[in-house]
Design a protein around this motif. Structure first.
Motif, short mmCIF file in Angstrom:
data_model
loop_
_atom_site.label_atom_id
_atom_site.label_comp_id
_atom_site.label_asym_id
_atom_site.label_seq_id
_atom_site.Cartn_x
_atom_site.Cartn_y
_atom_site.Cartn_z
N VAL A 71 64.47 -74.59 5.84
CA VAL A 71 65.63 -74.52 6.75
C VAL A 71 66.18 -73.10 6.81
CG1 VAL A 71 68.03 -75.27 7.04
CG2 VAL A 71 66.25 -76.95 6.59
N PHE B 18 58.87 -74.42 11.23
CA PHE B 18 59.73 -74.63 10.07
C PHE B 18 60.42 -75.99 10.10
CE2 PHE B 18 59.28 -69.98 10.01
CZ PHE B 18 58.81 -69.84 8.70
N CYS B 19 60.64 -76.56 11.29
CA CYS B 19 61.11 -77.94 11.36
C CYS B 19 60.07 -78.89 10.77
CB CYS B 19 61.40 -78.34 12.81
SG CYS B 19 62.99 -77.78 13.46
N SER C 89 64.38 -76.26 20.90
CA SER C 89 63.65 -75.02 20.63
C SER C 89 62.47 -74.80 21.56
CB SER C 89 63.16 -75.02 19.18
OG SER C 89 64.25 -75.15 18.27
N LEU D 277 64.99 -71.19 9.83
CA LEU D 277 65.24 -71.66 11.19
C LEU D 277 66.11 -70.69 11.97
CD1 LEU D 277 65.99 -75.48 10.67
CD2 LEU D 277 63.90 -74.45 11.58
N SER E 165 69.93 -73.20 16.97
CA SER E 165 69.62 -73.69 18.31
C SER E 165 70.79 -74.42 18.97
CB SER E 165 68.42 -74.65 18.25
OG SER E 165 68.73 -75.80 17.49
N VAL F 286 66.19 -81.91 12.06
CA VAL F 286 64.98 -81.11 12.25
C VAL F 286 63.92 -81.87 13.03
CG1 VAL F 286 65.43 -79.75 10.18
CG2 VAL F 286 63.99 -81.78 10.00
N ASN G 17 60.79 -72.27 15.33
CA ASN G 17 61.51 -73.43 14.81
C ASN G 17 60.64 -74.66 14.64
OD1 ASN G 17 63.92 -72.11 14.51
ND2 ASN G 17 65.01 -73.22 16.11
N VAL H 266 66.90 -80.12 16.66
CA VAL H 266 66.43 -78.73 16.67
C VAL H 266 65.08 -78.62 17.36
CG1 VAL H 266 65.83 -76.75 15.23
CG2 VAL H 266 67.72 -78.24 14.55
N SER H 267 64.21 -79.60 17.16
CA SER H 267 62.88 -79.54 17.77
C SER H 267 62.95 -79.49 19.29
CB SER H 267 62.05 -80.75 17.32
OG SER H 267 61.85 -80.75 15.93
N LYS I 274 71.82 -75.10 11.55
CA LYS I 274 71.36 -74.56 10.28
C LYS I 274 72.39 -74.72 9.17
CE LYS I 274 69.15 -70.34 8.49
NZ LYS I 274 68.62 -69.02 8.91
#
Length: 447
Positions: A422, A251-252, A366, A425, A428, A358, A248, A362-363, A313
């Motif tokens: 995205v 891709f984030c 993850s 991902l 999360s 993101v 993640n 999400v960061s 997502k």
């Protein structure tokens, strides 16, 4: 009493009160980052006359801050993982507030560039650390909402309210230099309050065993939001590059580069596009482009909150699809002030909402707690270097070669690229993962 002689957070009511106070303070801090960063733009016409500057100088001044911000964020988040949140955030907020004062004392271009670059370094230290502290303070079911709120104030104060604040202060203060000078006051106040209020991860872990059963969520979810008690130097066991073993994070980072390309290209080029291509008046242009600031605030507040329920997502994909559709309409739109305001509002809502997801939520979800600020800093830093530094330069070259309308297609391409990233991902959001036992793991790739 817990460490630092602060009352222990040993009841659900105390933890919820701490969550509310911490999120509000950190949101105000990030709003001050936005205000100190962008208030130079509406003040620049007055600065041009006094310091003999031109618009190319403005681009260099803003670019210096953005590049310094990005490089700083790449590494300063790791420092807070190793040495503590307050030890990074409090000096950061005090120093970037002092840099605002120094901006008002600048005597020419080079001093402005150096001062704003220093401001970028200190803001880059504060921002990922504040993201990690917000995540740590938040209950899992409110994490997206809280982190979106904390991120949204940057656009609200910096792009939305900043021009109003700056121009109104110019009416009552003797010069633009005084406007920069008084920015130190809220910074010093917030620095003191953050030092008094924000808890370190190990402080939040105290009293968890006896209170988990009384909190309004399962004990496992409580453990998700209150980081485990690590020994001294726990973050030192990880190399900085280790965060990119987590799918993640990769891709984030890429999705954020696309989203920030769109936002920074729009913010820098749309005013000239409206005046030079559509021949709108300065007043109409100002009203129309304010949609970017207010749309960004709404998106960063709403989209992460929605993602708490439907997942990170799906929320990001829906938001980006909205931004893509509205950008296509914007390219085809004529010079109607209200319509352009609404289209810019909608584009910024979707793209900035995804940006908040993101770059922050999400960061930090993850990676292990010991790497939260490191991950947020790396994602935000690379996105800032590319979106805030490189993309506007490319947009300027496109505008020179193909016309002022060409950068809009670069912004459009940024949205398309973000959508593609995205798609890769892994979900999360705690609620969605709890509902799906077969959800892909967030563990790092094997060496």
């Amino acid at each position: 009493m817990s460490r630092g002689n602060r009352p222990p957070l040993d009841t659900p009511q105390k933890r919820r009160r701490y969550e509310r106070n911490a999120v509000i303070l950190l949101a105000l801090g990030f709003g001050l980052v936005g205000l100190d960063r962008w208030i130079i733009s509406p003040l620049f016409p007055a600065m041009m006359q006094d310091l003999d500057l031109d618009y190319a100088d403005l681009g260099n001044i803003i670019g210096a801050l953005g590049l310094a911000w990005g490089v700083s964020a790449l590494f300063m988040g790791r420092l807070s993982d190793r040495f503590g949140r307050r030890k990074v955030m409090v000096p950061g907020i005090i120093l970037f507030s002092l840099c605002s004062v120094f901006t008002g004392l600048a005597g020419g271009l080079m001093s402005l560039i150096l001062i704003r670059a220093l401001m970028g370094i200190t803001e880059g230290a504060f921002s990922p650390t504040a993201v990690a502290s917000t995540a740590e303070a938040s209950a899992p079911k409110r994490r997206g909402l809280n982190m979106g709120f904390q991120q949204s104030t940057f656009a609200l104060f910096g792009i939305g309210l900043g021009p109003i604040i700056a121009t109104q202060l110019l009416v009552v203060l003797p010069s633009w230099r005084w406007v920069f000078a008084i920015m130190v006051i809220p910074g010093l106040i917030l620095g003191f309050l953050i030092w008094r209020t924000i808890r370190e991860p190990e402080e939040l872990r105290e009293h968890l065993p006896e209170t988990a059963a009384r909190l309004d969520q399962p004990a496992q979810q409580v453990a998700d939001v209150i980081p485990p008690l690590h020994g001294e130097g726990e973050a030192q066991k990880h190399r900085w590059i280790d965060i990119f073993r987590y799918r993640n994070i990769v891709f984030c980072t890429l999705a954020l580069c696309g989203a920030m390309t769109c936002i920074f290209v729009m913010s820098s080029m749309v005013p000239s596009y409206l005046t030079d291509f559509h021949h709108m008046s300065l007043q109409d242009m100002g009203l129309a482009t304010s949609g970017i600031g207010f749309g960004a605030f709404a998106g960063q507040l709403l989209i992460p909150g929605i993602s708490d329920r439907i997942g990170r997502k799906p929320a990001a994909l829906i938001a980006l699809a909205l931004g893509l559709a509205m950008m296509l309409l914007l390219i085809a739109q004529g010079p109607n002030t209200l319509t352009i305001f609404l289209l810019l509002f909608a584009v910024a809502l979707g793209v900035n909402g995804t940006l908040a997801l993101v770059s922050a939520t999400v960061s930090v979800e993850s990676v292990p707690p010991a790497l939260m600020a490191t991950a947020a800093g790396a994602v935000m830093g690379i996105g800032e270097i590319f979106g805030g530094g490189i993309a506007p330069v490319v947009a300027g070259q496109l505008a020179t070669a193909f016309g002022i309308q060409a950068p809009l297609y670069l912004a459009l391409g940024g949205i398309v690229f973000a959508i593609l990233m995205v798609l890769f991902l892994v979900e999360s959001a705690p609620r969605k993962r709890a509902q799906d036992p077969a959800a892909p793991h967030l563990e790092p790739a094997a060496d």
